[in-house]
Design an enzyme around this catalytic site. Structure first.
Site, PDB file in Angstrom:
ATOM      1  N   TYR A 104       0.841  -1.199   0.000  1.00  0.00           N
ATOM      2  CA  TYR A 104       0.000   0.000   0.000  1.00  0.00           C
ATOM      3  C   TYR A 104       0.876   1.249   0.000  1.00  0.00           C
ATOM      4  CZ  TYR A 104      -4.635   2.073   0.785  1.00  0.00           C
ATOM      5  OH  TYR A 104      -5.833   2.732   0.641  1.00  0.00           O
ATOM      6  N   GLY A 110      -3.171   3.782  -4.680  1.00  0.00           N
ATOM      7  CA  GLY A 110      -3.852   4.364  -5.851  1.00  0.00           C
ATOM      8  C   GLY A 110      -4.614   3.303  -6.635  1.00  0.00           C
ATOM      9  N   ALA A 167      12.265  -4.356  -3.295  1.00  0.00           N
ATOM     10  CA  ALA A 167      13.099  -5.146  -2.378  1.00  0.00           C
ATOM     11  C   ALA A 167      12.233  -6.102  -1.561  1.00  0.00           C
ATOM     12  CB  ALA A 167      13.884  -4.213  -1.460  1.00  0.00           C
ATOM     13  N   HIS A 190       5.904  -3.405 -12.435  1.00  0.00           N
ATOM     14  CA  HIS A 190       7.294  -3.163 -12.819  1.00  0.00           C
ATOM     15  C   HIS A 190       7.864  -4.508 -13.246  1.00  0.00           C
ATOM     16  CE1 HIS A 190      10.847  -0.911 -13.095  1.00  0.00           C
ATOM     17  NE2 HIS A 190      11.152  -0.707 -11.828  1.00  0.00           N
TER      18      HIS A 190
HETATM   19  N1  LIG Z   1       6.034   4.745  -7.082  1.00  0.00           N
HETATM   20  C1  LIG Z   1       5.971   4.845  -8.396  1.00  0.00           C
HETATM   21  O1  LIG Z   1       5.989   5.953  -8.930  1.00  0.00           O
HETATM   22  C2  LIG Z   1       5.830   3.631  -9.272  1.00  0.00           C
HETATM   23  C3  LIG Z   1       5.448   3.820 -10.593  1.00  0.00           C
HETATM   24  C4  LIG Z   1       5.248   2.705 -11.385  1.00  0.00           C
HETATM   25  C5  LIG Z   1       5.487   1.445 -10.856  1.00  0.00           C
HETATM   26  N2  LIG Z   1       5.904   1.285  -9.582  1.00  0.00           N
HETATM   27  C6  LIG Z   1       6.123  -0.073  -9.059  1.00  0.00           C
HETATM   28  O2  LIG Z   1       5.015  -0.416  -8.221  1.00  0.00           O
HETATM   29  C7  LIG Z   1       5.456  -1.267  -7.162  1.00  0.00           C
HETATM   30  C8  LIG Z   1       5.090  -0.623  -5.829  1.00  0.00           C
HETATM   31  O3  LIG Z   1       5.770   0.622  -5.712  1.00  0.00           O
HETATM   32  P1  LIG Z   1       5.340   1.750  -4.672  1.00  0.00           P
HETATM   33  O4  LIG Z   1       6.193   2.926  -4.963  1.00  0.00           O
HETATM   34  O5  LIG Z   1       3.885   1.878  -4.622  1.00  0.00           O
HETATM   35  O6  LIG Z   1       5.685   1.064  -3.295  1.00  0.00           O
HETATM   36  P2  LIG Z   1       6.907   1.241  -2.306  1.00  0.00           P
HETATM   37  O7  LIG Z   1       6.773   2.546  -1.636  1.00  0.00           O
HETATM   38  O8  LIG Z   1       8.172   0.885  -2.987  1.00  0.00           O
HETATM   39  O9  LIG Z   1       6.497   0.038  -1.306  1.00  0.00           O
HETATM   40  C9  LIG Z   1       5.705   0.246  -0.252  1.00  0.00           C
HETATM   41  C10 LIG Z   1       4.977  -0.993   0.256  1.00  0.00           C
HETATM   42  O10 LIG Z   1       5.856  -2.102   0.474  1.00  0.00           O
HETATM   43  C11 LIG Z   1       5.639  -2.550   1.825  1.00  0.00           C
HETATM   44  N3  LIG Z   1       6.851  -3.166   2.377  1.00  0.00           N
HETATM   45  C12 LIG Z   1       8.126  -2.704   2.270  1.00  0.00           C
HETATM   46  N4  LIG Z   1       8.964  -3.565   2.924  1.00  0.00           N
HETATM   47  C13 LIG Z   1       8.180  -4.549   3.430  1.00  0.00           C
HETATM   48  C14 LIG Z   1       8.456  -5.717   4.176  1.00  0.00           C
HETATM   49  N5  LIG Z   1       9.697  -6.055   4.524  1.00  0.00           N
HETATM   50  N6  LIG Z   1       7.408  -6.511   4.528  1.00  0.00           N
HETATM   51  C15 LIG Z   1       6.148  -6.193   4.171  1.00  0.00           C
HETATM   52  N7  LIG Z   1       5.824  -5.097   3.456  1.00  0.00           N
HETATM   53  C16 LIG Z   1       6.838  -4.293   3.077  1.00  0.00           C
HETATM   54  C17 LIG Z   1       5.261  -1.292   2.598  1.00  0.00           C
HETATM   55  O11 LIG Z   1       4.585  -1.651   3.776  1.00  0.00           O
HETATM   56  P3  LIG Z   1       4.882  -0.922   5.185  1.00  0.00           P
HETATM   57  O12 LIG Z   1       4.236   0.425   5.137  1.00  0.00           O
HETATM   58  O13 LIG Z   1       4.268  -1.845   6.167  1.00  0.00           O
HETATM   59  O14 LIG Z   1       6.375  -0.797   5.283  1.00  0.00           O
HETATM   60  C18 LIG Z   1       4.371  -0.603   1.575  1.00  0.00           C
HETATM   61  O15 LIG Z   1       3.043  -1.069   1.642  1.00  0.00           O
HETATM   62  C19 LIG Z   1       6.960  -1.449  -7.353  1.00  0.00           C
HETATM   63  O16 LIG Z   1       7.166  -2.609  -8.127  1.00  0.00           O
HETATM   64  C20 LIG Z   1       7.344  -0.209  -8.159  1.00  0.00           C
HETATM   65  O17 LIG Z   1       8.532  -0.376  -8.894  1.00  0.00           O
HETATM   66  C21 LIG Z   1       6.052   2.347  -8.768  1.00  0.00           C
END
Ligand SMILES: NC(=O)c1ccc[n+]([C@@H]2O[C@H](COP(=O)([O-])OP(=O)(O)OC[C@H]3O[C@@H](n4cnc5c(N)ncnc54)[C@H](OP(=O)(O)O)[C@@H]3O)[C@@H](O)[C@H]2O)c1
Length: 415
Positions: A104, A110, A167, A190
């Site tokens: 999340y 989103g 990660a 991704h």
């Molecule tokens: N951000 C962007 O602009 C974007 C754009 C396109 C695609 N993507 C892709 O979409 C995917 C998600 O990206 P994001 O940016 O939304 O997320 P993010 O900020 O990279 O990840 C956040 C999520 O991962 C969880 N998490 C992290 N470490 C954890 C662990 N050890 N155990 C359990 N949960 C864990 C967090 O939970 P906690 O709050 O509990 O830590 C949080 O819900 C990725 O593959 C990214 O490359 C991202």
């Protein structure tokens, strides 16, 4: 009337509405459509004027699975648009599915909120007690009903959206994999985990579909554009198609999570272009360029407010929106002839200086060294604290402190 004639009639109606031919009866249009071959020229007489129009070839093909072929600067590419998957169509398509969104962060929140608002059956899977769990509860996800610990959500989901940090996708894969049973669908935003599988060890079972929808922007924008009734651009890809419906699932989900249009890619092409883009012009290069120009102006006696205005504020508030609106030549055309002359002369040395850096960047992304660096840094238990130290350094540098004051002077922020 067959499908092709119906499509031709619809296109003819569209063409006629944009001409000065005037009213042509519905029956004439149907007759013309039935008789006409795509690409043929047909003549229409109205009053004393004779008009010649060409029956559109695309009319026939636009009926086939909604795919459109468009010319992108001379190269033909296929795209899907939101109108190709109306809400009722994807609600019907996914009526027996449980969409489990794992993670999340910006994307998980989103995409899950948009899919929920679009009427799909969505649940969220998170580690209990984490920052995301609290935010999800605030957004109306109910523990035990629509919010579950990660493995439970993967178990319940028929389509699992793996939106953990890249990660965490590696770390949690051994716990998730046993619940990705035959017939399920695994979705990513991704190509990272799959393409760099030698480092992530994310290797899906071979009896499930594996698809991707990668929004081209932050997850925050995925949500804000959706709320404005607009849509983010996304790419989609199929890595494994066991059901024979993997592509339909990807495109339909892409629309349901808030995409405006979708273009096709592969996991490999997506991850490489994405990592290059964010390290380059989208994020890394832009801070490098801003900083270099600001430092040179400051070293030559310009004040912080002048240096910031000439480097960042004018770019983001005045000039870059013009590029978004109508292209670079349009932005140049909107500026003074003095500015135009300088820009036209100086983009060339900047291009020459930057290109070898982009080539080195591309090599390091393509050979996996960037991915290994990301996994190593972001797997550290202190990664959030370490990240905050680096962000603080930028926030507290002179350029961005000056920026804070400049932004506070925008009239709309004063009311
Ligand atoms: N951000 C962007 O602009 C974007 C754009 C396109 C695609 N993507 C892709 O979409 C995917 C998600 O990206 P994001 O940016 O939304 O997320 P993010 O900020 O990279 O990840 C956040 C999520 O991962 C969880 N998490 C992290 N470490 C954890 C662990 N050890 N155990 C359990 N949960 C864990 C967090 O939970 P906690 O709050 O509990 O830590 C949080 O819900 C990725 O593959 C990214 O490359 C991202």
């Amino acid at each position: 009337m067959n499908v092709s004639a119906r499509a031709t009639a619809a296109s003819l109606r569209g063409i006629l509405s944009r001409t000065n031919i005037g009213r042509v009866s519905a029956r004439s249009i149907v007759t013309l459509a039935k008789r006409s071959l795509p690409g043929a020229s047909i003549a229409l007489r109205n009053s004393a004027i004779r008009h010649k129009i060409t029956v559109p070839i695309t009319a026939t093909f636009s009926q086939i699975r909604s795919l459109k072929t468009l010319d992108f600067g001379g190269t033909k590419e296929q795209v899907y648009e939101r109108s190709d998957w109306p809400k009722e169509k994807y609600q019907e398509f996914f009526k027996n599915d449980t969409i489990a969104v794992i993670g999340y962060g910006p994307q998980g929140s989103g995409q899950s909120l948009n899919a929920r608002d679009n009427g799909l059956n969505v649940i969220v899977g998170l580690r209990e007690g984490g920052r995301s769990w609290k935010e999800a509860v605030e957004n109306g996800w109910v523990p035990g009903k629509t919010l579950f610990p990660i493995t439970e959500a993967v178990q319940k989901g028929t389509i699992v959206l793996n939106l953990l940090s890249d990660a965490a996708q590696k770390e949690l894969w051994p716990a998730m994999k046993p619940h990705l049973t035959a017939g399920k669908t695994l979705y990513f935003s991704h190509g990272f985990s799959i393409v760099f599988k030698d480092d992530t060890h994310v290797i899906p079972p071979d009896d499930i579909d594996v698809i991707m929808v990668a929004p081209k922007g932050s997850g925050r924008t995925v949500r804000s554009l959706f709320l404005e009734g607009r849509g983010i651009n996304s790419s989609y890809a199929v890595y494994q198609d066991v059901s024979g419906k993997a592509k339909d699932k990807a495109v339909a989900l892409g629309v349901a999570i808030g995409s405006g249009y979708l273009y096709e890619t592969t996991f490999q092409r997506e991850v490489v272009s994405d990592l290059v883009g964010e390290r380059g012009v989208l994020m890394g290069a832009i801070q490098g360029l801003f900083l270099a120009q600001y430092e040179v102006l400051r070293a030559n006696g310009h004040t912080p407010s002048e240096a910031f205005n000439e480097t960042v504020e004018e770019a983001t508030q005045s000039l870059y929106p013009l590029i978004g609106e109508n292209g670079m030549d349009w932005m140049y055309a909107c500026c003074s002839t003095t500015a135009q002359r300088g820009a036209l002369d100086w983009y060339k040395p900047f291009h020459k200086a930057a290109k070898p850096v982009f080539e080195e960047l591309y090599r390091k992304v393509a050979d996996g060294s960037e991915a290994r660096h990301v996994i190593e840094k972001n797997s550290s238990p202190q990664y959030r604290e370490e990240l905050e130290v680096e962000l603080k350094e930028i926030r507290e540098s002179e350029i961005w402190r000056a920026g804070k004051t400049v932004r506070s002077l925008r009239p709309e922020r004063k009311s």
